[in-house]
Design a protein around this motif. Structure first.
Motif, mmCIF file in Angstrom:
data_model
loop_
_atom_site.group_PDB
_atom_site.id
_atom_site.type_symbol
_atom_site.label_atom_id
_atom_site.label_comp_id
_atom_site.label_asym_id
_atom_site.label_seq_id
_atom_site.Cartn_x
_atom_site.Cartn_y
_atom_site.Cartn_z
ATOM 1 N N VAL A 118 0.812 -1.221 0.000
ATOM 2 C CA VAL A 118 0.000 0.000 0.000
ATOM 3 C C VAL A 118 0.843 1.267 0.000
ATOM 4 C CG1 VAL A 118 -1.819 -1.246 1.233
ATOM 5 C CG2 VAL A 118 -0.234 0.218 2.514
ATOM 6 N N PHE B 46 -1.701 4.577 0.282
ATOM 7 C CA PHE B 46 -2.456 4.746 1.521
ATOM 8 C C PHE B 46 -1.677 5.656 2.460
ATOM 9 C CE2 PHE B 46 -4.958 0.455 1.607
ATOM 10 C CZ PHE B 46 -5.378 0.680 0.309
ATOM 11 N N MET C 140 -7.173 6.091 1.490
ATOM 12 C CA MET C 140 -6.821 5.065 0.511
ATOM 13 C C MET C 140 -7.060 5.603 -0.884
ATOM 14 S SD MET C 140 -8.414 1.702 2.386
ATOM 15 C CE MET C 140 -10.091 2.240 2.212
ATOM 16 N N LEU D 253 -7.214 2.771 -5.471
ATOM 17 C CA LEU D 253 -7.619 1.460 -4.958
ATOM 18 C C LEU D 253 -7.650 0.412 -6.052
ATOM 19 C CD1 LEU D 253 -10.286 2.706 -2.449
ATOM 20 C CD2 LEU D 253 -8.396 1.171 -1.871
ATOM 21 N N ASP E 83 -7.379 -4.793 -2.893
ATOM 22 C CA ASP E 83 -7.514 -4.092 -1.614
ATOM 23 C C ASP E 83 -8.828 -4.446 -0.918
ATOM 24 O OD1 ASP E 83 -6.081 -1.216 -3.200
ATOM 25 O OD2 ASP E 83 -5.077 -2.597 -1.818
#
Length: 124
Positions: free
Chosen positions: A64, A68, A83, A86, A90
Motif C-alpha cells: 500500500v 495509503f 486510501m 484502490l 484491496d
C-alpha cells in the motif's frame, strides 16, 4: 479499556479513493500507537500501516506504500486511513487497532484493542 469504532467503508471502483476513520474512546488516545489491518476472505489478517502516538511518523506495508496514508487527530481521538488508487486486491474488512507502546509493530498479536471492522470492496 479502549473502544474503537471504524467508519467510512463501502464500494468503490478501481482507481477510486476512500477515507476510513476510527474513533476511539476510553483511555488517553495519545498514549497508543494506532494501526490499520485488513483481512480478505480466506486470508490471514495483514498489516496495512501504523502511526506513532504523536502522528509524527508512520509506516506502511509495501503493498500500500504510496497509495495509503494514515493520519491522526489526537484532539478528536480519531485516526484516519486515506486510501487512493484502490485496486480490487484491496478488497477486505479493514480494522483499526491500538497498542500501548512507543514503537510501531506490524503483527496483530502486538495490539491490545480492536475495532469491529468496516468492509471495503473495490470493483474492477
Amino acid at each position: 479499556q479502549v473502544q474503537l469504532v471504524e467508519s467510512g467503508g463501502g464500494l468503490v471502483q478501481a482507481g477510486g479513493s476512500l477515507r476510513l476513520a476510527c474513533a476511539a474512546s476510553g483511555r488517553t488516545f495519545s498514549y497508543y500507537v494506532m494501526g490499520w489491518f485488513r483481512q480478505a476472505p480466506g486470508k490471514e489478517r495483514e498489516f496495512v500501516g501504523a502511526i506513532t502516538r504523536s502522528g509524527g511518523s508512520s509506516y506502511y506495508a509495501d503493498s500500500v506504500k504510496g497509495r495509503f496514508f494514515i493520519s491522526r487527530d489526537n484532539a478528536k481521538n480519531t485516526v484516519y486511513l486515506q486510501m487512493n488508487s484502490l485496486k480490487p486486491e484491496d478488497t477486505a474488512v479493514y480494522y483499526c487497532a491500538a497498542e500501548y507502546t512507543i514503537d510501531i509493530h506490524t503483527t496483530p498479536l502486538s495490539y491490545d484493542y480492536w475495532g469491529q471492522g468496516t468492509q471495503v470492496t473495490v470493483s474492477s
